[in-house]
Write a protein that holds these residues in place. Structure first.
Motif, PDB file in Angstrom:
ATOM      1  N   LEU A 193      -8.069  -0.927   3.318  1.00  0.00           N
ATOM      2  CA  LEU A 193      -7.247   0.287   3.309  1.00  0.00           C
ATOM      3  C   LEU A 193      -7.792   1.313   4.314  1.00  0.00           C
ATOM      4  O   LEU A 193      -7.034   1.853   5.132  1.00  0.00           O
ATOM      5  CB  LEU A 193      -7.240   0.895   1.902  1.00  0.00           C
ATOM      6  N   ALA A 202      -5.712   1.411  -3.315  1.00  0.00           N
ATOM      7  CA  ALA A 202      -6.259   0.088  -2.969  1.00  0.00           C
ATOM      8  C   ALA A 202      -6.191  -0.842  -4.187  1.00  0.00           C
ATOM      9  O   ALA A 202      -5.778  -2.002  -4.079  1.00  0.00           O
ATOM     10  CB  ALA A 202      -7.694   0.230  -2.479  1.00  0.00           C
ATOM     11  N   THR A 216      -7.210   7.305  -2.698  1.00  0.00           N
ATOM     12  CA  THR A 216      -7.177   6.072  -1.893  1.00  0.00           C
ATOM     13  C   THR A 216      -7.742   4.903  -2.704  1.00  0.00           C
ATOM     14  O   THR A 216      -7.250   3.776  -2.590  1.00  0.00           O
ATOM     15  CB  THR A 216      -7.984   6.247  -0.583  1.00  0.00           C
ATOM     16  N   VAL A 256       0.840  -1.206   0.000  1.00  0.00           N
ATOM     17  CA  VAL A 256       0.000   0.000   0.000  1.00  0.00           C
ATOM     18  C   VAL A 256       0.874   1.255   0.000  1.00  0.00           C
ATOM     19  O   VAL A 256       0.674   2.178  -0.795  1.00  0.00           O
ATOM     20  CB  VAL A 256      -0.941   0.014   1.233  1.00  0.00           C
ATOM     21  N   LYS A 268     -10.930  -1.824  -0.607  1.00  0.00           N
ATOM     22  CA  LYS A 268     -10.934  -0.454  -0.089  1.00  0.00           C
ATOM     23  C   LYS A 268     -11.178  -0.421   1.410  1.00  0.00           C
ATOM     24  O   LYS A 268     -10.578   0.377   2.132  1.00  0.00           O
ATOM     25  CB  LYS A 268     -12.040   0.367  -0.773  1.00  0.00           C
TER      26      LYS A 268
END
Lengths: 199, 199
Positions: free
Chosen positions: B48, B38, B34, B16, B45
């Protein structure tokens, strides 16, 4: 602060900047509204926007005006003069740091100082204006250091801007990065460290 | 960097953070998403978001990771060690300053450095994390200064944090406020000024 070079109505400017200063200090960056400033100053929004196209321009004009009120005094005692000036810089930072917070509340956050830095980074013209404001201000502080150097009160090889950056930089670093307080006691410690050297 | 104290899957974390670092450096703060991180890291998601609730948390984790790669070396020559470290700090600032710009383009704007500062000011938890990252980092740099002081290579009354603030603060001030460049030559001038003193 006029980006267009138009003749200025200083009385109207002063009314606008006073209203903007009050709003910014009381309600913080998020609470500064150009519409409300125009209303309080009793001028048309279009008149305001011609001079300060965005809220960022207006906020920067407020900072410039507040900085202009901080006198740089030359008493011939460079330790004292630098400490006094750094105390004023610290007070200005603290004022912006707590803008919008309830009275008396302290903060480790940089608050409006960070919002202004971000606005300058985001818009090229606001950034250029911001750098002009600081260049003008720092030139005055550098002249204080130059005079002390030229009169033999500082080392002959002192670079005024580097000395100023060590001092003002430490204050901004505490406010923007580490969240530590800045005050008279810190200004004294800082100026002593920079004048006396670590070796 | 986990705000929840949950056991970490370091291999997933690393994937990540690597994806986030690439995106942030190539596309800047505005280009960090984001969702895209991911996808690139091949995780859900929700996974994350459990670790990094917002883009701001993720961006800060990237900075912490990059800083961890900057070694602080103690050769016994404090002037050289501080200059080397300040050069690394300057390089890190420059990397973030030009994040998202076309390769080779320079900038007087603080760019992503300012966005990170604003994110830390805006969200209490991001601010607390940011101050932790710097506190940890600065503790290491302070130990370098303390050792030099305790071995008599610096004045016995040197306050390590104030010295560090004079140095790092000047770099951040140039990047965030005056728009001046920071590089090896400046790091040398700065360390010399702080060690030798202005008096």
């Amino acid at each position: 602060m006029s980006p267009r070079g138009r003749p200025r109505d200083t009385e109207v400017d002063e009314r606008v900047l006073q209203a903007a200063t009050e709003l910014l200090l009381r309600h913080g960056y998020g609470g500064l509204s150009t519409d409300e400033v125009a209303e309080r100053a009793g001028i048309a929004k279009t008149t305001l926007y011609r001079r300060w196209p965005t809220k960022d321009h207006l906020a920067l004009a407020v900072v410039a005006r507040l900085q202009d009120h901080d006198e740089i005094t030359d008493t011939g005692d460079i330790r004292r003069d630098l400490t006094d000036y750094m105390e004023k810089v610290a007070a200005g930072l603290n004022r912006m740091r707590v803008a919008g917070l309830p009275p008396g509340q302290e903060s480790r956050s940089a608050g409006t100082v960070a919002e202004l830095v971000a606005a300058a980074a985001r818009h090229d013209d606001v950034g250029a204006l911001e750098r002009d404001v600081y260049a003008r201000r720092n030139a005055l502080a550098c002249r204080l250091i130059e005079r002390a150097r030229d009169e033999g009160r500082l080392r002959p090889d002192v670079d005024p801007m580097t000395l100023l950056e060590q001092l003002a930089g430490a204050l901004y670093y505490r406010v923007l990065i580490t969240g530590h307080p800045v005050d008279r006691a810190y200004a004294e410690r800082l100026v002593a460290a920079a004048l006396d050297g670590a070796l």
